[in-house]
Scaffold this motif. Structure first.
Motif, PDB file in Angstrom:
ATOM      1  N   VAL A   1       0.839  -1.200   0.000  1.00 28.12           N
ATOM      2  CA  VAL A   1       0.000   0.000   0.000  1.00 28.12           C
ATOM      3  C   VAL A   1       0.873   1.249   0.000  1.00 28.12           C
ATOM      4  CG1 VAL A   1      -1.666   1.324   1.354  1.00 28.12           C
ATOM      5  CG2 VAL A   1      -1.947  -1.150   1.093  1.00 28.12           C
ATOM      6  N   ILE A   2       1.932   1.238   0.821  1.00 29.62           N
ATOM      7  CA  ILE A   2       2.818   2.404   0.891  1.00 29.62           C
ATOM      8  C   ILE A   2       3.529   2.608  -0.454  1.00 29.62           C
ATOM      9  CG2 ILE A   2       4.945   3.291   1.950  1.00 29.62           C
ATOM     10  CD1 ILE A   2       4.004   1.828   4.548  1.00 29.62           C
ATOM     11  N   GLY A   3       4.035   1.488  -1.018  1.00 28.38           N
ATOM     12  CA  GLY A   3       4.741   1.577  -2.298  1.00 28.38           C
ATOM     13  C   GLY A   3       3.827   2.078  -3.406  1.00 28.38           C
ATOM     14  N   PHE A   4       2.619   1.564  -3.417  1.00 28.54           N
ATOM     15  CA  PHE A   4       1.664   1.947  -4.453  1.00 28.54           C
ATOM     16  C   PHE A   4       1.301   3.424  -4.317  1.00 28.54           C
ATOM     17  CE2 PHE A   4      -2.650   1.896  -6.362  1.00 28.54           C
ATOM     18  CZ  PHE A   4      -2.272   1.483  -7.626  1.00 28.54           C
ATOM     19  N   THR A   5       1.077   3.847  -3.072  1.00 31.44           N
ATOM     20  CA  THR A   5       0.730   5.249  -2.836  1.00 31.44           C
ATOM     21  C   THR A   5       1.889   6.154  -3.263  1.00 31.44           C
ATOM     22  OG1 THR A   5      -0.560   4.496  -0.949  1.00 31.44           O
ATOM     23  CG2 THR A   5      -0.141   6.851  -1.101  1.00 31.44           C
ATOM     24  N   ALA A   6       3.128   5.730  -2.945  1.00 31.99           N
ATOM     25  CA  ALA A   6       4.291   6.535  -3.326  1.00 31.99           C
ATOM     26  C   ALA A   6       4.392   6.631  -4.848  1.00 31.99           C
ATOM     27  CB  ALA A   6       5.559   5.914  -2.744  1.00 31.99           C
ATOM     28  N   MET A   7       4.127   5.514  -5.520  1.00 32.50           N
ATOM     29  CA  MET A   7       4.220   5.524  -6.980  1.00 32.50           C
ATOM     30  C   MET A   7       3.157   6.448  -7.575  1.00 32.50           C
ATOM     31  SD  MET A   7       4.456   2.235  -9.449  1.00 32.50           S
ATOM     32  CE  MET A   7       2.746   2.133  -9.870  1.00 32.50           C
ATOM     33  N   MET A   8       1.938   6.384  -7.006  1.00 29.15           N
ATOM     34  CA  MET A   8       0.877   7.270  -7.479  1.00 29.15           C
ATOM     35  C   MET A   8       1.273   8.733  -7.276  1.00 29.15           C
ATOM     36  SD  MET A   8      -1.492   5.739  -8.905  1.00 29.15           S
ATOM     37  CE  MET A   8      -0.555   4.352  -9.470  1.00 29.15           C
ATOM     38  N   ALA A   9       1.903   9.009  -6.121  1.00 27.57           N
ATOM     39  CA  ALA A   9       2.343  10.384  -5.855  1.00 27.57           C
ATOM     40  C   ALA A   9       3.351  10.819  -6.908  1.00 27.57           C
ATOM     41  CB  ALA A   9       2.944  10.471  -4.457  1.00 27.57           C
ATOM     42  N   LEU A  10       4.221   9.867  -7.278  1.00 28.77           N
ATOM     43  CA  LEU A  10       5.228  10.152  -8.292  1.00 28.77           C
ATOM     44  C   LEU A  10       4.574  10.521  -9.637  1.00 28.77           C
ATOM     45  CD1 LEU A  10       8.209   9.810  -7.521  1.00 28.77           C
ATOM     46  CD2 LEU A  10       8.250   7.774  -8.961  1.00 28.77           C
TER      47      LEU A  10
ATOM     48  N   LEU B   1       7.733   3.828 -18.325  1.00 27.28           N
ATOM     49  CA  LEU B   1       8.021   3.825 -16.883  1.00 27.28           C
ATOM     50  C   LEU B   1       6.779   3.519 -16.040  1.00 27.28           C
ATOM     51  CD1 LEU B   1      10.707   6.642 -16.530  1.00 27.28           C
ATOM     52  CD2 LEU B   1      11.001   4.143 -16.618  1.00 27.28           C
ATOM     53  N   PRO B   2       5.647   4.188 -16.274  1.00 26.73           N
ATOM     54  CA  PRO B   2       4.460   3.814 -15.496  1.00 26.73           C
ATOM     55  C   PRO B   2       4.040   2.371 -15.741  1.00 26.73           C
ATOM     56  CG  PRO B   2       4.120   5.933 -16.544  1.00 26.73           C
ATOM     57  CD  PRO B   2       5.382   5.358 -17.125  1.00 26.73           C
ATOM     58  N   PHE B   3       4.254   1.897 -16.982  1.00 26.17           N
ATOM     59  CA  PHE B   3       3.895   0.505 -17.280  1.00 26.17           C
ATOM     60  C   PHE B   3       4.717  -0.451 -16.415  1.00 26.17           C
ATOM     61  CE2 PHE B   3       4.695  -3.396 -19.769  1.00 26.17           C
ATOM     62  CZ  PHE B   3       3.396  -3.891 -19.766  1.00 26.17           C
ATOM     63  N   ILE B   4       6.017  -0.212 -16.364  1.00 29.98           N
ATOM     64  CA  ILE B   4       6.871  -1.090 -15.553  1.00 29.98           C
ATOM     65  C   ILE B   4       6.489  -0.979 -14.078  1.00 29.98           C
ATOM     66  CG2 ILE B   4       9.239  -1.480 -14.772  1.00 29.98           C
ATOM     67  CD1 ILE B   4      10.177  -0.693 -17.568  1.00 29.98           C
ATOM     68  N   GLY B   5       6.273   0.269 -13.620  1.00 26.37           N
ATOM     69  CA  GLY B   5       5.887   0.459 -12.217  1.00 26.37           C
ATOM     70  C   GLY B   5       4.607  -0.282 -11.886  1.00 26.37           C
ATOM     71  N   SER B   6       3.599  -0.177 -12.754  1.00 28.88           N
ATOM     72  CA  SER B   6       2.326  -0.845 -12.500  1.00 28.88           C
ATOM     73  C   SER B   6       2.494  -2.354 -12.528  1.00 28.88           C
ATOM     74  CB  SER B   6       1.286  -0.439 -13.542  1.00 28.88           C
ATOM     75  OG  SER B   6       1.322   0.944 -13.752  1.00 28.88           O
ATOM     76  N   LEU B   7       3.352  -2.817 -13.440  1.00 29.39           N
ATOM     77  CA  LEU B   7       3.577  -4.261 -13.542  1.00 29.39           C
ATOM     78  C   LEU B   7       4.212  -4.798 -12.262  1.00 29.39           C
ATOM     79  CD1 LEU B   7       2.986  -6.123 -15.912  1.00 29.39           C
ATOM     80  CD2 LEU B   7       5.421  -6.111 -16.441  1.00 29.39           C
ATOM     81  N   VAL B   8       5.153  -4.036 -11.709  1.00 29.00           N
ATOM     82  CA  VAL B   8       5.782  -4.471 -10.453  1.00 29.00           C
ATOM     83  C   VAL B   8       4.728  -4.562  -9.352  1.00 29.00           C
ATOM     84  CG1 VAL B   8       7.394  -3.769  -8.642  1.00 29.00           C
ATOM     85  CG2 VAL B   8       8.080  -3.632 -11.034  1.00 29.00           C
ATOM     86  N   VAL B   9       3.882  -3.535  -9.257  1.00 30.02           N
ATOM     87  CA  VAL B   9       2.829  -3.555  -8.239  1.00 30.02           C
ATOM     88  C   VAL B   9       1.895  -4.740  -8.487  1.00 30.02           C
ATOM     89  CG1 VAL B   9       0.795  -2.339  -7.369  1.00 30.02           C
ATOM     90  CG2 VAL B   9       2.925  -1.108  -7.741  1.00 30.02           C
ATOM     91  N   PHE B  10       1.564  -4.984  -9.745  1.00 34.71           N
ATOM     92  CA  PHE B  10       0.688  -6.110 -10.056  1.00 34.71           C
ATOM     93  C   PHE B  10       1.318  -7.428  -9.603  1.00 34.71           C
ATOM     94  CE2 PHE B  10      -0.143  -9.629 -12.993  1.00 34.71           C
ATOM     95  CZ  PHE B  10      -1.485  -9.837 -12.692  1.00 34.71           C
TER      96      PHE B  10
END
Ligand code: HEC
Ligand SMILES: [Cu+2]
Length: 310
Positions: free
Chosen positions: A24-33, A74-83
């Motif tokens: 949750v923290i990582g996802f929130t940080a990524m969204m903030a980014l 970059l967002p694609f890779i970030g989302s994939l990691v979260v997934f």
């Protein structure tokens, strides 16, 4: 009730809870980014191109391939990691370890009932040992409820007529709040319980102090005799039940099912639902005689029979 009730960020009672929080923290940080640069640019442009400002307004739109690729990849890779991380947690949550301690849960308006394999029963309190996987098999006697352990970060609907499952391994002894998370009528808000995690030695003491004279399977065996199951099932008029648990059963309609807990429950409460091939539909319905807890005891007995049978 205690400090663990109504906390915004509940205690972390399991490693799973820690992983969920990091997700949750990582996802929130990524969204903030993603979001913060957009809002910064928004205000910069609002300021720079406000009315009356002599800014250069006739820029041709020009393409910039590196920027385009960057904001796509970059967002694609970030989302994939979260997934992948959340898929891993989902998989863990759906896969109880083989050696998990089993507890049967029955929900009703408005209480939680727990049955341990040793025959111990409790209402609105669940005692478990720390550092051991615990698997809950849950069913409702009336409407849909949902068993929610905020400190374990797990929650699962509890349905009438159908088993659902939760498992967890609590790491730290303590008392944690448990809620019903599905609106289930007038006293839904009062449908609270406590999870008491004990050190293994204390848990053994608790089991001994609350020991009933018969474990779940023995109680099931008593019901089996009391309700005359043997008169058919041990006489040839009905399939023998000794090795049926987890076996594949041939049904009259030609299909095959695995005789898991859900199948055995339905066979007892709704015998006409799935007829075993080669037998007449003479088994009476026990739905008005046996409640879900009694069925859990019978199923525990049938399971034990199968284990002995092997
Ligand atoms: C009047 C006879 C009769 C009684 C009493 C009876 N059964 Fe049955 N039972 C049957 C018959 C016949 C079948 C097979 C046909 C069917 O699926 O309904 C069956 C099927 C089953 C099955 C599925 C077995 C399989 O091989 O898939 C289970 C489990 C079961 N009964 C449990 C019970 C339990 C537990 C009791 C007592 C609470 C009980 N039965 C009482 C006749 C009976
Ligand atoms: Cu409820």
């Amino acid at each position: 009730m205690n400090e663990h009730f109504l906390r915004l960020w509940p205690a972390q009672a399991s490693d799973y809870a820690v992983s969920v929080d990091w997700l949750v923290i990582g996802f929130t940080a990524m969204m903030a980014l993603f979001v913060v640069p957009v809002f910064v640019a928004l205000w910069v442009f609002i300021w720079r191109y406000r009315r009356g400002r002599p800014a250069d307004r006739d820029h041709r739109p020009q393409s910039n391939l590196p920027i385009e690729l960057a904001w796509i990849i970059l967002p694609f890779i970030g989302s994939l990691v979260v997934f992948l991380l959340s898929a891993r947690l989902f998989f863990i949550a759906r896969t109880p370890p083989e050696d998990a301690l089993e507890v049967q849960v029955t929900a009703r308006q408005w209480m939680w009932k727990f049955q341990h394999q040793g025959g111990q029963r409790e209402i609105n309190t669940l005692h478990v040992p720390a550092r051991r996987p615990v698997k809950l098999t849950m069913i409702s006697e009336d409407v849909i409820h949902s068993l929610f352990f905020p400190s374990l970060r797990i929650k699962q609907d509890v349905l009438p007529g159908r088993y659902s499952m939760l498992w967890f391994q609590a790491e730290h002894s303590g008392t944690y709040g448990v809620y019903c998370a599905e609106y289930c009528g007038t006293d839904h808000a009062a449908m609270l319980a406590r999870l008491v995690v004990l050190n293994p030695a204390d848990y053994e003491h608790w089991l001994a102090d609350n020991g009933s004279s018969a474990d779940l399977a023995r109680q099931g065996e008593t019901l089996y005799r009391q309700y005359g199951c043997a008169s058919c099932h041990d006489s040839g008029n009905a399939p023998p039940l000794a090795g049926v648990f987890n076996r594949s059963v041939q049904l009259a309609d030609g299909s095959q099912v695995k005789a898991d807990e859900a199948y055995l429950r339905d066979s007892i409460l709704l015998p006409q639902k799935q007829l075993v091939a080669g037998y007449l539909p003479i088994m009476p319905t026990y739905s008005n005689l046996l409640d879900e807890e009694a069925v859990q005891r019978l199923v525990a007995y049938l399971r034990e029979l199968a284990e002995k049978h092997q």
